[in-house]
Design a protein around this motif. Structure first.
Motif, short mmCIF file in Angstrom:
data_model
loop_
_atom_site.label_atom_id
_atom_site.label_comp_id
_atom_site.label_asym_id
_atom_site.label_seq_id
_atom_site.Cartn_x
_atom_site.Cartn_y
_atom_site.Cartn_z
N THR A 208 -16.84 3.93 1.87
CA THR A 208 -15.45 3.84 1.61
C THR A 208 -15.25 4.95 0.63
N THR B 209 -6.46 11.55 -7.16
CA THR B 209 -7.81 11.14 -6.34
C THR B 209 -7.06 12.08 -4.87
N THR C 149 -11.70 6.10 -1.48
CA THR C 149 -10.18 5.40 -1.43
C THR C 149 -9.73 6.19 -2.29
N ARG D 52 -5.51 8.18 -4.15
CA ARG D 52 -4.19 8.27 -3.76
C ARG D 52 -3.06 9.39 -2.78
N GLY E 289 -8.45 1.25 2.77
CA GLY E 289 -10.44 1.44 1.84
C GLY E 289 -10.78 -0.20 2.68
N THR E 290 -10.89 0.29 3.56
CA THR E 290 -12.19 -0.36 4.43
C THR E 290 -12.97 1.20 5.21
N THR F 16 1.22 -0.94 -0.04
CA THR F 16 0.37 -0.20 -0.15
C THR F 16 0.76 1.07 -0.01
N ILE G 240 -8.62 5.28 5.52
CA ILE G 240 -8.89 5.38 4.02
C ILE G 240 -7.46 4.55 3.16
#
Length: 264
Positions: A222, A170, A224, A226, A210-211, A5, A207
């Motif tokens: 949720t 994002t 998500t 970058r 991704g939860t 990640t 974040i």
């Protein structure tokens, strides 16, 4: 959290003006990988911009232009109706002002992020979003670089940037409340800003992983992205950014600027 990640950690810097100091720039630069530097329209002044760019370059932190409506008195958080051609010129002007100091420090401006009321407006207003991107394109032509555009997932801003062929990134917020549809709760509403450091850290980890988060109405959402933002003008922001950085690293997340594609 799965191995591999990678996330960028950004904060708003250089938002003081004259004798007034708002952000602890040096401390924030110890934690972030990207710095959204105020360009003088909502905060910041030439001396501050120069100093922040120099110190960001010294620490290897990527420099971005945080552009806004021309609203120094309202800190760029008041809604305004600016004609598209005027807004486009103002965006290019702000990026150009910061570019002088960023390129003198070494790397130059790498990306653009709207601030405050403009950030919210270009989430849903296609004409204002197009005007912002037109200003970014002017700056791209002047610098000879394709500047990335940082914004909310699904926003009109990122759609306009993609249509123009610009890199898009994002962004999510660890210290802001979300509506059920993934937009930010307006600051005028109760609990729009998450102030509990433990909650901010928990939201940052969610974040990155991704939860789901808990949205403003209690529903599950949720988010998500970058890049993850911690606001520089939040009380205790420097310590909060340090806590978020430490928690992400401890969870196995690699912190890396989104402009770094080296894979290191």
């Amino acid at each position: 959290m799965s191995d591999g990640t990678v996330i960028d950690l950004n904060a708003d810097l250089g938002e003081g003006f004259g004798r007034w100091s708002l952000t602890d720039d040096d401390a924030l630069l110890e934690s972030v990988t990207s710095a959204n530097v105020a360009c003088g329209f909502h905060g910041g002044d030439p001396a501050t911009m120069r100093r922040v760019c120099a110190r960001a370059a010294q620490r290897g932190v990527v420099i971005g232009a945080q552009v806004s409506y021309q609203d120094l008195a309202g800190f760029g958080r008041r809604a305004m109706d600016v004609p598209p051609d005027e807004l486009s010129a103002e965006i290019a002007y702000q990026i150009g002002a910061l570019e002088v100091f960023a390129s003198a420090a070494g790397p130059g401006v790498a990306y653009v992020k709207p601030h405050g009321a403009l950030y919210h407006r270009v989430t849903h207003d296609s004409r204002q979003a197009a005007a912002v991107i037109d200003g970014v394109l002017i700056a791209c032509e002047a610098t000879g670089r394709d500047l990335a555009v940082l914004g909310l997932p699904g926003s009109q801003l990122l759609e306009a940037a993609e249509a123009a062929g610009l890199p898009t990134v994002t962004e999510a917020f660890a210290d802001r409340a979300y509506t059920p549809n993934g937009t930010l709760v307006p600051r005028a509403e109760h609990r729009a800003v998450v102030k509990d450091p433990r909650q901010v850290v928990e939201r940052a980890l969610a974040i990155a992983a991704g939860t789901p988060l808990v949205a403003h109405d209690g529903s599950s959402l949720t988010v998500t992205a970058r890049s993850l933002c911690v606001h520089g003008d939040t009380p205790g922001a420097a310590a909060l950014a340090a806590d978020v950085r430490r928690a992400l690293i401890d969870a196995g997340v690699e912190l890396r600027a989104f402009t770094d594609t080296s894979g290191r």
